[in-house]
Write an enzyme that holds these catalytic residues in place. Structure first.
Site, PDB file in Angstrom:
ATOM      1  CE  LYS A  48      -0.252   0.029   5.050  1.00 34.22           C
ATOM      2  NZ  LYS A  48      -0.828  -0.774   6.130  1.00 34.22           N
ATOM      3  CE1 TYR A 280      17.270  31.472   7.115  1.00 32.55           C
ATOM      4  CE2 TYR A 280      16.855  29.119   6.808  1.00 32.55           C
ATOM      5  CZ  TYR A 280      16.944  30.403   6.300  1.00 32.55           C
ATOM      6  OH  TYR A 280      16.694  30.612   4.967  1.00 32.55           O
ATOM      7  CG  MET A 328      12.286  24.429   1.760  1.00 37.34           C
ATOM      8  SD  MET A 328      11.402  25.675   0.824  1.00 37.34           S
ATOM      9  CE  MET A 328      10.637  26.640   2.112  1.00 37.34           C
TER      10      MET A 328
HETATM   11  C1  PLP Z   1      -0.191  -1.993   6.640  1.00 38.03           C
HETATM   12  C2  PLP Z   1      -0.910  -3.212   6.985  1.00 38.03           C
HETATM   13  C3  PLP Z   1      -0.226  -4.434   7.138  1.00 38.03           C
HETATM   14  C4  PLP Z   1       1.278  -4.556   7.124  1.00 38.03           C
HETATM   15  O1  PLP Z   1       1.796  -4.160   8.367  1.00 38.03           O
HETATM   16  P1  PLP Z   1       3.363  -4.175   8.677  1.00 38.03           P
HETATM   17  O2  PLP Z   1       3.448  -3.780  10.100  1.00 38.03           O
HETATM   18  O3  PLP Z   1       3.979  -3.178   7.765  1.00 38.03           O
HETATM   19  O4  PLP Z   1       3.857  -5.542   8.409  1.00 38.03           O
HETATM   20  C5  PLP Z   1      -0.992  -5.576   7.339  1.00 38.03           C
HETATM   21  N1  PLP Z   1      -2.341  -5.507   7.401  1.00 38.03           N
HETATM   22  C6  PLP Z   1      -3.010  -4.351   7.280  1.00 38.03           C
HETATM   23  C7  PLP Z   1      -4.500  -4.351   7.366  1.00 38.03           C
HETATM   24  C8  PLP Z   1      -2.326  -3.163   7.092  1.00 38.03           C
HETATM   25  O5  PLP Z   1      -3.001  -2.012   6.999  1.00 38.03           O
END
Ligand code: PLP
Length: 388
Positions: A48, A280, A328
């Site tokens: 994802k 800065y 930046m």
């Molecule tokens: C992101 C996610 C994972 C993976 O989790 P990790 O800690 O990166 O292994 C598994 N299941 C769901 C539903 C997630 O949202």
């Protein structure tokens, strides 16, 4: 080529970035092979959010090449993109159908969508209008973020009967505290609740597959209860989710290989004399004569300003402290330990040459966050390369 180039829209912030992200795809494949050996379940790599900033298409290709037959993406659109690149295995969209059009896209691309509420099932059923939609039923076993509660199974089954186009192929839940020292009781409780849910769901849908564990769950808990699929994300990208916890094993640290490195060029090297301040606000004053390098990376590249006077980079295999405020697109580092540092050298924000690279958990600690956020931000804000 576009005519009438409109520069307002043509500047691609990623391509413009002076900081460069290098993604080590062979390391990704090696991590996959290692995780596969830790379980008898099938891996469903989580890719994802553009594969946690690593680039969803090359990551999917590499893992499919290493044997992965199914993936968990975030949006349905990410799934559709992978179909365009020719991936034929199964795809699960963890965010589900966010808009009605997502249902169409999911059907056209054979993407399974998460559904965790009666309202979602109704909306999917209404939009499907006779076409089959593959659905993963999400159960809330204790994280209390998304999902059907175990007590609602009766009404869920009734609802599925009213919506025959909605085809449950998967039952999933998500662990909240598998990477927490204090989370053992809560995690074991979630596993027990999920077991009960699965038993009831399987009476109704005997063919349904199940999935529970993330990376930490896979490495610390998956012997408790066998599932069809495990869903590792973080560990595939080379960060050990058990690092610093009582569950860690040296073997995991040794096996997982960092996948992302981030480097930026040195634009100037000069002395900073005793008593002179830098950047800065002059928040760092040299206690003695020093040498500094100015590196072309700053918060516009995701190098968080909160790390002023805290973080380190790796330059020519040696550690250099960040001095003063992060700007930046620029930041100063202490190169007093390497008079040979020169313009054109690369300073590593993450990773590095030699035997003391900056680890994602170190960078995350200076940053006040977790490796997940480090990868997502650095990976999405900068140009990515895939060296062979
Ligand atoms: C992101 C996610 C994972 C993976 O989790 P990790 O800690 O990166 O292994 C598994 N299941 C769901 C539903 C997630 O949202």
């Amino acid at each position: 080529m576009r005519e009438n180039r409109n520069y307002t829209y043509c500047l691609d912030p990623q391509a413009q970035s002076p900081a460069k992200v290098e993604i080590d795809l062979p390391a990704l494949a090696a991590n996959y092979i290692y995780l596969k050996k830790q379980t008898s379940s099938m891996l469903m790599p989580v890719i994802k959010a553009d594969a946690y900033g690593h680039g969803i298409v090359p990551v999917c290709r590499t893992l499919a090449g290493a044997g992965a037959e199914q993936f968990a993406v975030g949006t349905v659109e990410e799934g559709a993109l992978l179909r365009e690149t020719g991936f034929g295995g199964s795809l699960l969209a963890l965010l589900g159908a966010l808009a009605p059009e997502d249902v169409d896209l999911a059907i056209e691309n054979r993407v399974t969508v998460i559904a965790g509420s009666a309202e979602q099932i109704r909306r999917i059923g209404a939009r499907a209008n006779g076409r089959d939609v593959l659905v993963a039923l999400k159960f809330n076993t204790g994280m209390n973020r998304l999902g059907f509660v175990p007590g609602s199974l009766g009404s869920l089954f009734a609802l599925l009967e009213e919506n025959p186009c909605v085809k449950p192929v998967l039952a999933v839940s998500h662990l909240a505290s598998a990477d927490e020292d204090g989370g053992v009781q809560a995690t074991l409780r979630q596993i027990e609740v999920f077991k009960d849910v699965v038993r009831a769901v399987k009476l109704r849908f005997p063919e349904i597959k199940i999935s529970l564990y993330n990376s930490a769950g896979l490495l610390a808990y998956s012997k408790e209860f066998a599932t069809d699929y495990v869903r590792p994300g973080l560990a595939l990208y080379g960060a050990n989710p058990l690092f610093g916890t009582k569950f860690n094993r040296p073997e995991i640290d040794a096996a997982l290989k960092p996948v992302m490195r981030v480097k930026a060029p040195v634009v100037q090297v000069h002395p900073l004399l005793k008593g002179e301040s830098i950047s800065y606000g002059g928040t760092f004053t040299a206690p003695e004569d020093m040498q500094v390098a100015i590196v072309a990376a700053g918060y516009a590249q995701g190098y968080s300003r909160g790390m002023a006077n805290k973080s380190e980079m790796s330059l020519n295999g040696k550690r250099c402290r960040v001095l003063g405020r992060i700007c930046m697109q620029l930041v100063a580092v202490d190169t007093s330990n390497q008079p040979e540092a020169a313009e054109g050298d690369f300073a590593y924000i993450l990773g590095g040459e030699g035997d003391n690279p900056v680890a994602s958990h170190e960078l995350a600690a200076w940053w006040g966050t977790i490796p997940y956020e480090v990868f997502c931000l650095l990976g999405s804000m900068n140009a990515r390369n895939y060296p062979r």
